[in-house]
Design an enzyme around this catalytic site. Structure first.
Site, PDB file in Angstrom:
ATOM      1  N   ASP A  67      86.944  31.312  47.272  1.00 32.16           N
ATOM      2  CA  ASP A  67      85.843  31.900  47.465  1.00 32.16           C
ATOM      3  C   ASP A  67      85.362  31.973  49.053  1.00 32.16           C
ATOM      4  OD1 ASP A  67      85.785  29.195  48.139  1.00 32.16           O
ATOM      5  OD2 ASP A  67      84.448  28.691  46.416  1.00 32.16           O
ATOM      6  N   ASN A 136      77.636  19.608  40.444  1.00 28.04           N
ATOM      7  CA  ASN A 136      76.724  19.999  39.361  1.00 28.04           C
ATOM      8  C   ASN A 136      77.787  20.905  38.473  1.00 28.04           C
ATOM      9  OD1 ASN A 136      77.677  22.600  40.963  1.00 28.04           O
ATOM     10  ND2 ASN A 136      75.383  23.142  41.383  1.00 28.04           N
ATOM     11  N   HIS A 138      80.146  23.025  39.442  1.00 31.02           N
ATOM     12  CA  HIS A 138      80.675  24.441  39.747  1.00 31.02           C
ATOM     13  C   HIS A 138      82.145  24.373  40.166  1.00 31.02           C
ATOM     14  CE1 HIS A 138      79.418  23.607  44.197  1.00 31.02           C
ATOM     15  NE2 HIS A 138      80.664  23.853  44.092  1.00 31.02           N
TER      16      HIS A 138
HETATM   17  C1  GLP Z   1      82.570  23.776  47.650  1.00 30.72           C
HETATM   18  C2  GLP Z   1      83.595  25.000  47.233  1.00 30.72           C
HETATM   19  C3  GLP Z   1      84.274  24.475  45.820  1.00 30.72           C
HETATM   20  C4  GLP Z   1      84.594  23.049  45.987  1.00 30.72           C
HETATM   21  C5  GLP Z   1      83.501  22.021  45.926  1.00 30.72           C
HETATM   22  C6  GLP Z   1      83.707  20.562  46.077  1.00 30.72           C
HETATM   23  O1  GLP Z   1      81.279  24.219  47.555  1.00 30.72           O
HETATM   24  N1  GLP Z   1      83.055  26.341  47.146  1.00 30.72           N
HETATM   25  O2  GLP Z   1      85.377  25.132  45.695  1.00 30.72           O
HETATM   26  O3  GLP Z   1      85.661  22.701  45.048  1.00 30.72           O
HETATM   27  O4  GLP Z   1      82.522  22.475  46.628  1.00 30.72           O
HETATM   28  O5  GLP Z   1      83.708  20.382  47.343  1.00 30.72           O
HETATM   29  P1  GLP Z   1      84.300  19.156  47.884  1.00 30.72           P
HETATM   30  O6  GLP Z   1      85.547  18.874  47.590  1.00 30.72           O
HETATM   31  O7  GLP Z   1      83.948  19.064  49.460  1.00 30.72           O
HETATM   32  O8  GLP Z   1      83.437  17.923  47.353  1.00 30.72           O
END
Ligand code: GLP
Length: 242
Positions: A67, A136, A138
């Site tokens: 992304d 959440n 995602h």
């Molecule tokens: C972000 C990214 C995701 C990632 C997630 C968790 O927004 N777009 O690909 O896995 O959130 O992030 P973190 O590893 O900093 O908790």
């Protein structure tokens, strides 16, 4: 889903790096799917250390990132282009022309999504996809409610995701409101998936992933239907330890 619990963040990062290095060594032309966020940073550092120590080569590896934020240029320190250069690509022998990240500042974002899908198809899809998870549920930037049949698309970020990522920006207003993300169906076509989950902030997400319903309200739940997914999580995420 193959589930592995390890002691802490370092152990998770090491185990993930061992798996990635093994896949790159057995297939030097691997198509590697990459993620951003804090979670894979330790993994990337281990890959750099291994590259310096053992010379594992990425010259023929191709990468696809999940992304990118809409509106940020590749030079913007908060863009995922910048992140990948800073934390991985600048430190290994990968050819930058073999690294694909959606362009968040493309003139025509819809077209950018289809071009990205086209590139993926030309390469025969992702062999190994690294994933983190949002609190959440995602994956990539596929927020709750995203269709399990989605392909690379434009998404509106939820307030909770923007707040979770606010720490990288000056303030919440600076956090983009949209992103381009690989779709859930696109992610599910990866031949192998490695999901990393660390820290107590991810406790509920891990619990729901393992025990909740498979439902679009919790995007990561679909991974339970993937034939070759490994989840590595630490004790803090599991509810014990730090
Ligand atoms: C972000 C990214 C995701 C990632 C997630 C968790 O927004 N777009 O690909 O896995 O959130 O992030 P973190 O590893 O900093 O908790």
């Amino acid at each position: 889903m193959k589930i592995t619990e390890v002691d802490d963040y370092q152990a998770m990062s090491r185990a993930a790096a061992d798996l990635v290095v093994e896949r790159v060594r057995s297939n030097p032309q691997l198509i590697l799917g990459l993620a951003t966020g804090s979670t894979p940073l330790g993994l990337y550092q281990h890959l750099i250390d291994d590259y310096n120590r053992s010379g594992t080569s990425y010259r023929h590896v191709t990468t696809f990132n999940l992304d990118e934020y809409v509106g940020l240029s590749e030079q913007d320190p908060n863009s995922y282009h910048y992140f990948m250069n800073q934390y991985l690509f600048n430190h290994i022998d990968i050819e930058k022309t073999n690294t694909y990240i959606p362009k968040g500042n493309a003139q025509d974002l819809e077209k950018e999504c289809s071009v990205f899908e086209e590139r993926l198809k030309e390469h025969g899809g992702v062999d190994l996809q690294i994933l983190g998870i949002g609190g959440n549920g995602h994956i990539g930037f596929n927020e709750p409610g995203t269709s399990f049949y989605s392909r690379t698309h434009l998404v509106d970020l939820t307030l909770s995701t923007r707040e979770a990522n606010e720490r990288f920006f000056a303030n919440l207003n600076e956090v983009p409101i949209r992103a381009v993300s690989m779709g859930i169906e696109t992610i599910m076509e990866s031949k192998e998936i490695l999901l990393l989950i660390s820290g107590e902030k991810k406790r509920d997400a891990l619990h729901q992933l393992l025990h909740g319903e498979i439902d679009e309200s919790f995007p990561a739940s679909i991974l339970r239907e993937h034939p070759n997914t490994t989840v590595i999580f630490d004790k803090a995420a599991a509810g014990g330890g730090k």
